[in-house]
Design an enzyme around this catalytic site. Structure first.
Site, PDB file in Angstrom:
ATOM      1  N   ARG A  54       0.850  -1.191   0.000  1.00  0.00           N
ATOM      2  CA  ARG A  54       0.000   0.000   0.000  1.00  0.00           C
ATOM      3  C   ARG A  54       0.885   1.239   0.000  1.00  0.00           C
ATOM      4  O   ARG A  54       1.725   1.399   0.891  1.00  0.00           O
ATOM      5  CB  ARG A  54      -0.923  -0.027   1.227  1.00  0.00           C
ATOM      6  CG  ARG A  54      -1.906   1.106   1.234  1.00  0.00           C
ATOM      7  CD  ARG A  54      -3.032   0.877   2.225  1.00  0.00           C
ATOM      8  NE  ARG A  54      -3.927  -0.200   1.805  1.00  0.00           N
ATOM      9  CZ  ARG A  54      -5.190  -0.336   2.221  1.00  0.00           C
ATOM     10  NH1 ARG A  54      -5.696   0.521   3.081  1.00  0.00           N
ATOM     11  NH2 ARG A  54      -5.936  -1.326   1.791  1.00  0.00           N
ATOM     12  N   LYS A  76       1.772  -7.426   5.147  1.00  0.00           N
ATOM     13  CA  LYS A  76       1.398  -6.229   4.381  1.00  0.00           C
ATOM     14  C   LYS A  76       2.583  -5.287   4.352  1.00  0.00           C
ATOM     15  O   LYS A  76       3.348  -5.196   5.313  1.00  0.00           O
ATOM     16  CB  LYS A  76       0.226  -5.501   5.047  1.00  0.00           C
ATOM     17  CG  LYS A  76      -0.585  -4.641   4.094  1.00  0.00           C
ATOM     18  CD  LYS A  76      -1.640  -5.471   3.366  1.00  0.00           C
ATOM     19  CE  LYS A  76      -2.450  -4.664   2.393  1.00  0.00           C
ATOM     20  NZ  LYS A  76      -3.576  -5.452   1.851  1.00  0.00           N
ATOM     21  N   SER A 107      -5.125  -8.131 -10.113  1.00  0.00           N
ATOM     22  CA  SER A 107      -5.956  -8.999  -9.271  1.00  0.00           C
ATOM     23  C   SER A 107      -7.359  -8.436  -9.089  1.00  0.00           C
ATOM     24  O   SER A 107      -8.261  -9.159  -8.662  1.00  0.00           O
ATOM     25  CB  SER A 107      -5.289  -9.216  -7.907  1.00  0.00           C
ATOM     26  OG  SER A 107      -5.124  -7.972  -7.232  1.00  0.00           O
ATOM     27  N   ASP A 131     -18.271   7.986  -4.390  1.00  0.00           N
ATOM     28  CA  ASP A 131     -16.815   8.009  -4.268  1.00  0.00           C
ATOM     29  C   ASP A 131     -16.427   9.398  -3.761  1.00  0.00           C
ATOM     30  O   ASP A 131     -17.160  10.365  -3.982  1.00  0.00           O
ATOM     31  CB  ASP A 131     -16.149   7.747  -5.629  1.00  0.00           C
ATOM     32  CG  ASP A 131     -14.670   7.382  -5.486  1.00  0.00           C
ATOM     33  OD1 ASP A 131     -14.349   6.180  -5.525  1.00  0.00           O
ATOM     34  OD2 ASP A 131     -13.835   8.297  -5.308  1.00  0.00           O
ATOM     35  N   ALA A 141     -13.864   0.874  -0.643  1.00  0.00           N
ATOM     36  CA  ALA A 141     -12.727   1.807  -0.668  1.00  0.00           C
ATOM     37  C   ALA A 141     -11.811   1.517   0.520  1.00  0.00           C
ATOM     38  O   ALA A 141     -11.490   0.375   0.800  1.00  0.00           O
ATOM     39  CB  ALA A 141     -13.244   3.232  -0.663  1.00  0.00           C
ATOM     40  N   ASN A 190     -10.736  -3.527   2.766  1.00  0.00           N
ATOM     41  CA  ASN A 190     -10.094  -4.189   3.911  1.00  0.00           C
ATOM     42  C   ASN A 190     -10.315  -3.377   5.180  1.00  0.00           C
ATOM     43  O   ASN A 190     -10.318  -2.148   5.143  1.00  0.00           O
ATOM     44  CB  ASN A 190      -8.580  -4.334   3.658  1.00  0.00           C
ATOM     45  CG  ASN A 190      -8.275  -5.363   2.577  1.00  0.00           C
ATOM     46  OD1 ASN A 190      -8.815  -6.459   2.582  1.00  0.00           O
ATOM     47  ND2 ASN A 190      -7.409  -4.992   1.636  1.00  0.00           N
TER      48      ASN A 190
HETATM   49  N1  PHE Z   1      -4.478  -6.192  -2.201  1.00  0.00           N
HETATM   50  C1  PHE Z   1      -4.573  -7.623  -2.114  1.00  0.00           C
HETATM   51  C2  PHE Z   1      -5.451  -7.995  -0.934  1.00  0.00           C
HETATM   52  O1  PHE Z   1      -5.731  -7.186  -0.058  1.00  0.00           O
HETATM   53  C3  PHE Z   1      -3.218  -8.185  -1.926  1.00  0.00           C
HETATM   54  C4  PHE Z   1      -2.730  -9.205  -2.871  1.00  0.00           C
HETATM   55  C5  PHE Z   1      -3.347  -9.487  -4.070  1.00  0.00           C
HETATM   56  C6  PHE Z   1      -1.630  -9.915  -2.517  1.00  0.00           C
HETATM   57  C7  PHE Z   1      -2.878 -10.475  -4.867  1.00  0.00           C
HETATM   58  C8  PHE Z   1      -1.128 -10.907  -3.313  1.00  0.00           C
HETATM   59  C9  PHE Z   1      -1.748 -11.169  -4.496  1.00  0.00           C
HETATM   60  O2  PHE Z   1      -5.907  -9.109  -0.831  1.00  0.00           O
END
Ligand code: PHE
Length: 359
Positions: A38, A74, A144, A201, A235, A258
Site C-alpha cells: 500500500r 502487508k 488482481s 466516491d 474503498a 479491507n
Molecule cells: N491487495 C490484495 C489484498 O488485499 C493483496 C494481494 C493481491 C496480494 C494479490 C497478493 C496477491 O488481498
C-alpha cells in the site's frame, strides 16, 4: 496491555525515497505470508504502521478462511499528505520496498494494493522474486482486481440467498461506496445483474460511471446510510464505526474494502441491529485466491476462477452457521480461521512416525 501478536515488523527509512517503508509479517503459521503493498498518504507514519498491523492480520484471516496455505503480511509506505510522487521518487520507493522484501528471505511476498499496480510489481520483481501479480507478459498473473470483484459478486449473491431466499440480484438495491479498481468493477458486474445501483466516491469525477450505468449518486456518508438492501464498502477501511451503526438502513453489508470495522465490537453492534455483516477478508479474497492459485500452486485459470467463485459457498456456510448458532458471521469466520491455524500448529508439533516431517 494488548498482546503483540505479529511475528515481525520491519520499518526502515527507504535509502532512496527517504520514506518510511514498513513490512508487517503477521503470521507464517500456514505458509509464506502474503499481502499487498500500500502506497498511500497518512497524517503520520505511525498511522501507516497501525494500518500495516491491522491489514497484515486481516491477510492472515483472508488466506486462512479462503483455504490458502499462506499467512498474512502487508507493506505500507507512508507518504506525508500532499506529497507528489514523481516517476523517479516512485521508482525509488519501489526499489526500497523490493530490497526490504528481499531481506526477509521469502517469509513474505507482496502484491498490488491501494496505490500500486501490476507494473509496479514488475519493478519490485527486478530485485526480488517474492512478488505476485506482475503483468502477464512479465511472468505474473496480472491485475488482481477483476478477480476480487468476481469474488465480491459471488459473496453478494450468497448474501442475497440468505436475506431474500434467492441469489438473483435483479432489482436489489445496492450501494457501492468507493469506485477504485475493484469498486468500479463490482458496480459494472452488479449493473449487468440488473441491480438498482447507488454509487459513491470521494472523487466527484467518478460520477461519470454512475451516469454510464444509469445509477444514482450520493456522497459516501449518505450512500453508507442509504435505504438499500446491501451496502458494499469498496474503498478504504474504517467506515463502520460505533457512531454510524444506529444510522444504517440496509439489511446487509458485504464489500471488499479491507478493515471496514473501526473496532471488532462494531460487528456485535451490527448484529444487535439485525444487519448482516460479512467480514471483508472473506468478501475480498478473490484477488489473492486467483493470484496464488495461478502463480504459487500452478493451477489453471479454470481452477483459479472456480476457487474464486467458491468464496460464495464460504459466505453461505458462514451465514448458515451464524444463523444456526446465533453468533455473528465475524465470529464464525474467526472460528474457521482459528481451526485452520490450530491444525497447522498441531501438524508442526506432532513428530511424524517415519521421521519425515509432516507437511
Ligand atoms: N491487495 C490484495 C489484498 O488485499 C493483496 C494481494 C493481491 C496480494 C494479490 C497478493 C496477491 O488481498
Amino acid at each position: 496491555m494488548s498482546t503483540f501478536d505479529h511475528e515481525q515488523i520491519l520499518i526502515r527509512t527507504g535509502p532512496r525515497s527517504g520514506l518510511p517503508v514498513m513490512v508487517a509479517v503477521h503470521s507464517t503459521a500456514l505458509g509464506q505470508a502474503v499481502g499487498g503493498c500500500r502506497l498511500w498518504h497518512y497524517a503520520t507514519w505511525q498511522d501507516g504502521l497501525t494500518d500495516a498491523l491491522r491489514l497484515s492480520a486481516g491477510m492472515t484471516a483472508k488466506c486462512a478462511v479462503a483455504g490458502l496455505d499462506n499467512g498474512g503480511g502487508k507493506t505500507v509506505v507512508a507518504m506525508p499528505e500532499g506529497l507528489e510522487l514523481t516517476p523517479s521518487l516512485r521508482r525509488g520507493v519501489l526499489d526500497d520496498v523490493a530490497d526490504t522484501i528481499a531481506s526477509l528471505d521469502g517469509r513474505y511476498a507482496t502484491g498490488p494494493d491501494v496505490g500500486t499496480t501490476p507494473a509496479d510489481m514488475a519493478v519490485i520483481g527486478e530485485r526480488t522474486s517474492h512478488v505476485f501479480c506482475r503483468p502477464a507478459h512479465q511472468g505474473g498473473s496480472g491485475d488482481s482486481s477483476p478477480h476480487t470483484a468476481i469474488g465480491t459478486l459471488a459473496a453478494l449473491r450468497a448474501v442475497g440467498r440468505s436475506v431474500h431466499g434467492t441469489p438473483d440480484l435483479t432489482g436489489r438495491r445496492v450501494a457501492v461506496v468507493g469506485l477504485g479498481s475493484v469498486g468500479e468493477r463490482v458496480a459494472r458486474l452488479l449493473a449487468d445483474e440488473g441491480a438498482v445501483l447507488l454509487l459513491s466516491d470521494i472523487d466527484p469525477a467518478k460520477r461519470a460511471l454512475s451516469a454510464e450505468l444509469g445509477a444514482s449518486w450520493d456522497d459516501p456518508d449518505q450512500a453508507l446510510t442509504a435505504d438499500v438492501d446491501i451496502v458494499v464498502p469498496a474503498a478504504l477501511g474504517g467506515v463502520l464505526t460505533e457512531q454510524i451503526v444506529p444510522r444504517l438502513r440496509c439489511a446487509a453489508i458485504a464489500g471488499p474494502a479491507n478493515n471496514q470495522l473501526t473496532t471488532p465490537a462494531v460487528a456485535d453492534r451490527l448484529h444487535d441491529r439485525g444487519i448482516i455483516w460479512v467480514p471483508d477478508h472473506v468478501v475480498g479474497a478473490g484477488g489473492v485466491v486467483h493470484a496464488l492459485t495461478v502463480e504459487l500452486h500452478r493451477g489453471t485459470t479454470e481452477d483459479a476462477i472456480s476457487r474464486v467463485h467458491a468464496l460464495g459457498d464460504t459466505v453461505t456456510d458462514l451465514l448458515t452457521t451464524a444463523e444456526r448458532t446465533g453468533m455473528t458471521p465475524a465470529r464464525a469466520a474467526h472460528d474457521l480461521m482459528a481451526l485452520r491455524l490450530g491444525a497447522a500448529a498441531s501438524r508442526r508439533s506432532t513428530p511424524s512416525p517415519t521421521g519425515i516431517p509432516a507437511t
